[in-house]
Design a protein around this motif. Structure first.
Motif, PDB file in Angstrom:
ATOM      1  N   ILE A  90       0.559  -1.300   0.312  1.00  9.67           N
ATOM      2  CA  ILE A  90      -0.071  -0.619   0.161  1.00  9.67           C
ATOM      3  C   ILE A  90       0.911   1.227  -0.243  1.00  9.67           C
ATOM      4  O   ILE A  90       0.631   1.770  -0.834  1.00  9.67           O
ATOM      5  N   ALA A  91       1.891   1.284   0.615  1.00  9.63           N
ATOM      6  CA  ALA A  91       2.822   2.349   0.739  1.00  9.63           C
ATOM      7  C   ALA A  91       3.564   2.393  -0.107  1.00  9.63           C
ATOM      8  O   ALA A  91       3.684   3.886  -0.199  1.00  9.63           O
ATOM      9  N   ASN A  92       3.975   1.958  -1.474  1.00  9.88           N
ATOM     10  CA  ASN A  92       5.108   1.534  -2.454  1.00  9.88           C
ATOM     11  C   ASN A  92       3.879   2.313  -3.459  1.00  9.88           C
ATOM     12  O   ASN A  92       3.971   2.799  -4.512  1.00  9.88           O
ATOM     13  N   ALA A  93       2.588   1.498  -3.325  1.00  6.19           N
ATOM     14  CA  ALA A  93       1.362   2.532  -4.217  1.00  6.19           C
ATOM     15  C   ALA A  93       1.062   3.298  -4.232  1.00  6.19           C
ATOM     16  O   ALA A  93       0.900   4.520  -5.408  1.00  6.19           O
ATOM     17  N   LEU A  94       1.170   4.506  -2.667  1.00  3.89           N
ATOM     18  CA  LEU A  94       0.254   5.465  -2.332  1.00  3.89           C
ATOM     19  C   LEU A  94       1.921   6.360  -2.917  1.00  3.89           C
ATOM     20  O   LEU A  94       1.098   7.606  -3.480  1.00  3.89           O
ATOM     21  N   PHE A  95       3.044   6.361  -2.720  1.00  8.34           N
ATOM     22  CA  PHE A  95       3.901   7.318  -2.972  1.00  8.34           C
ATOM     23  C   PHE A  95       3.933   6.957  -4.383  1.00  8.34           C
ATOM     24  O   PHE A  95       4.601   8.283  -4.720  1.00  8.34           O
ATOM     25  N   ALA A  96       3.996   5.685  -5.140  1.00  7.32           N
ATOM     26  CA  ALA A  96       4.211   6.734  -6.508  1.00  7.32           C
ATOM     27  C   ALA A  96       2.881   7.043  -7.209  1.00  7.32           C
ATOM     28  O   ALA A  96       3.379   8.103  -7.737  1.00  7.32           O
ATOM     29  N   ALA A  97       1.947   7.206  -6.331  1.00  5.67           N
ATOM     30  CA  ALA A  97       0.452   8.213  -6.330  1.00  5.67           C
ATOM     31  C   ALA A  97       1.071   9.359  -6.541  1.00  5.67           C
ATOM     32  O   ALA A  97       0.931  10.479  -7.317  1.00  5.67           O
ATOM     33  N   ILE A  98       1.352   9.552  -5.391  1.00  9.33           N
ATOM     34  CA  ILE A  98       2.167  11.069  -4.881  1.00  9.33           C
ATOM     35  C   ILE A  98       2.807  12.257  -5.407  1.00  9.33           C
ATOM     36  O   ILE A  98       2.932  12.650  -5.970  1.00  9.33           O
ATOM     37  N   THR A 148       4.821  10.647  -8.666  1.00  8.59           N
ATOM     38  CA  THR A 148       4.254  11.604  -9.792  1.00  8.59           C
ATOM     39  C   THR A 148       3.309  12.337  -9.795  1.00  8.59           C
ATOM     40  O   THR A 148       3.779  13.480 -10.805  1.00  8.59           O
ATOM     41  N   ASP A 149       2.007  12.753  -9.237  1.00  6.77           N
ATOM     42  CA  ASP A 149       1.381  14.085  -9.896  1.00  6.77           C
ATOM     43  C   ASP A 149       2.012  15.311  -8.434  1.00  6.77           C
ATOM     44  O   ASP A 149       1.639  16.009  -8.897  1.00  6.77           O
ATOM     45  N   THR A 150       3.308  15.078  -7.903  1.00 12.48           N
ATOM     46  CA  THR A 150       3.557  16.318  -7.949  1.00 12.48           C
ATOM     47  C   THR A 150       5.010  16.827  -7.937  1.00 12.48           C
ATOM     48  O   THR A 150       5.991  17.503  -8.317  1.00 12.48           O
ATOM     49  N   GLY A 151       5.420  15.546  -9.930  1.00 12.98           N
ATOM     50  CA  GLY A 151       6.689  15.729 -10.167  1.00 12.98           C
ATOM     51  C   GLY A 151       7.310  15.704  -9.120  1.00 12.98           C
ATOM     52  O   GLY A 151       8.635  16.210  -9.782  1.00 12.98           O
ATOM     53  N   ASN A 152       7.927  14.640  -9.160  1.00  5.37           N
ATOM     54  CA  ASN A 152       8.673  14.091  -7.430  1.00  5.37           C
ATOM     55  C   ASN A 152       9.172  15.515  -6.684  1.00  5.37           C
ATOM     56  O   ASN A 152       9.655  15.951  -6.466  1.00  5.37           O
ATOM     57  N   PHE A 153       7.864  15.602  -5.857  1.00  4.58           N
ATOM     58  CA  PHE A 153       7.769  16.808  -4.613  1.00  4.58           C
ATOM     59  C   PHE A 153       7.816  18.256  -5.404  1.00  4.58           C
ATOM     60  O   PHE A 153       8.564  19.014  -4.812  1.00  4.58           O
ATOM     61  N   GLN A 154       8.070  17.969  -7.108  1.00  5.78           N
ATOM     62  CA  GLN A 154       8.579  19.533  -6.797  1.00  5.78           C
ATOM     63  C   GLN A 154       7.997  20.711  -7.847  1.00  5.78           C
ATOM     64  O   GLN A 154       7.818  21.701  -7.891  1.00  5.78           O
ATOM     65  N   TYR A 155       6.827  20.138  -8.313  1.00  2.00           N
ATOM     66  CA  TYR A 155       5.696  20.949  -8.707  1.00  2.00           C
ATOM     67  C   TYR A 155       4.885  21.550  -7.196  1.00  2.00           C
ATOM     68  O   TYR A 155       4.985  21.768  -6.113  1.00  2.00           O
ATOM     69  N   SER A 156       4.239  23.022  -7.675  1.00  7.15           N
ATOM     70  CA  SER A 156       3.661  24.233  -6.751  1.00  7.15           C
ATOM     71  C   SER A 156       2.622  23.663  -5.859  1.00  7.15           C
ATOM     72  O   SER A 156       2.265  23.624  -5.356  1.00  7.15           O
TER      73      SER A 156
END
Length: 320
Positions: free
Chosen positions: A149-157, A159-167
């Protein structure tokens, strides 16, 4: 009006069969969110499946541990049809009628342009990723987190934050990931699968697309395309194109970037991204699409040249 996670959890707890629907051209947020939910549902004895109609991108295949199915017979007549990371039936093209066979419907999404149409909806445009909303739902369900579950949710977050770079990345994004480490998250392993697992053919296509880019609007806009001919020449697949628009946006001075993708049937799909102030969701709605302020898209049946010129004209109008 949103339903609470408690209301949605209550419906899930009564179900014996749930089918999850990621959007077409699935990304890490759509598939990761579906996998996390499917894993928890199966642990609770629910007959759960992720219903897809396309190949999973190579860098996301590690997420599927027998959760995804193409078999329509397996997913018909569910107690709940659950739309994940999408708020429109047209985003699950080819699976709409099967979705409607569900006795009840649920939508979990974070796109600004989504309108509630399911029986139960939780749409939060402030969430950086649908994976964050799924995390909250699982907490409401008192789900016991584990490594998968942790790996799946990390993949979700990620990718949608641009590896935590997006605003859209905020404090909550990092707090959720901190909890995922407590559940057994393997962040390095997941990151390697997603970001360092590209085929050579993909990189050849990216190079050709970048070489053919057009810069305009005083250097503030960039556009390029991927055609069926380019796919044949490089041996790449259309599901390997998503990073191209991010590469365009990374050019110094570029505020808005557009990638045009020509499908086999002639449909033109676009991915639009911006850095800071340009509202690409507003741009996409002009052409019948939608999404987020900094990440949106639309589809068109016009020719590639026509869509290119129409989009360029709208962008130039807004840049002025």
């Amino acid at each position: 009006m949103n339903n609470s996670f408690r209301e949605i959890a209550s419906e899930i707890e009564k179900a014996k069969k749930i089918v999850l629907y990621p959007h077409l051209n699935m990304d890490g947020d759509a598939l990761g969110s579906c996998v996390a939910l499917c894993h928890v549902f199966r642990d609770r004895g629910i007959d759960a499946h992720v219903y897809i109609s396309e190949d999973i991108p190579d860098n996301l295949k590690f997420l599927d541990n027998g959760y995804c199915t193409y078999d329509e017979n397996v997913v018909m007549d569910a107690d709940i049809s659950m739309l994940v990371d999408s708020g429109e039936l047209k985003r699950i093209r080819g699976r709409e009628e099967v979705f409607k066979t569900g006795k009840k419907s649920i939508c979990i999404d974070h796109h600004e342009t989504s309108e509630p149409f399911c029986d139960f909806n939780h749409i939060d445009p402030k969430a950086a990723a649908t994976g964050e909303l799924v995390f909250k739902l699982l907490k409401e369900m008192d789900a016991q987190g584990d490594k998968e579950i942790a790996n799946a949710l990390f993949a979700a977050i990620t990718t949608d934050t641009g590896n935590f770079q997006y605003s859209n990345t905020d404090k909550l994004s990092h707090e959720i990931v901190a909890t995922l480490y407590d559940w057994g998250l393997e962040s390095s392993k997941v990151s390697i699968e997603i970001y360092e697992n590209y085929r050579l053919e993909r990189l050849k296509l990216e190079a050709e697309a970048m070489y053919g880019a057009e810069i305009f609007g005083g250097g503030r806009a960039a556009m390029t395309k991927v055609t069926q001919e380019m796919l044949r020449e490089t041996g790449a697949l259309m599901n390997e194109t998503e990073s191209i628009v991010d590469n365009l946006r990374s050019i110094r001075g570029v505020e808005v970037a557009v990638l045009f993708k020509q499908e086999e049937d002639g449909l033109i799909r676009t991915s639009i991204r911006s850095k800071e102030w340009f509202d690409v969701a507003e741009l996409a709605t002009v052409f019948g699409g939608g999404g987020h302020k900094h990440a949106s898209g639309f589809s068109s049946r016009k020719t590639l040249d026509e869509v290119w010129e129409d989009t360029k004209r709208e962008i130039e109008k807004r840049l002025k």
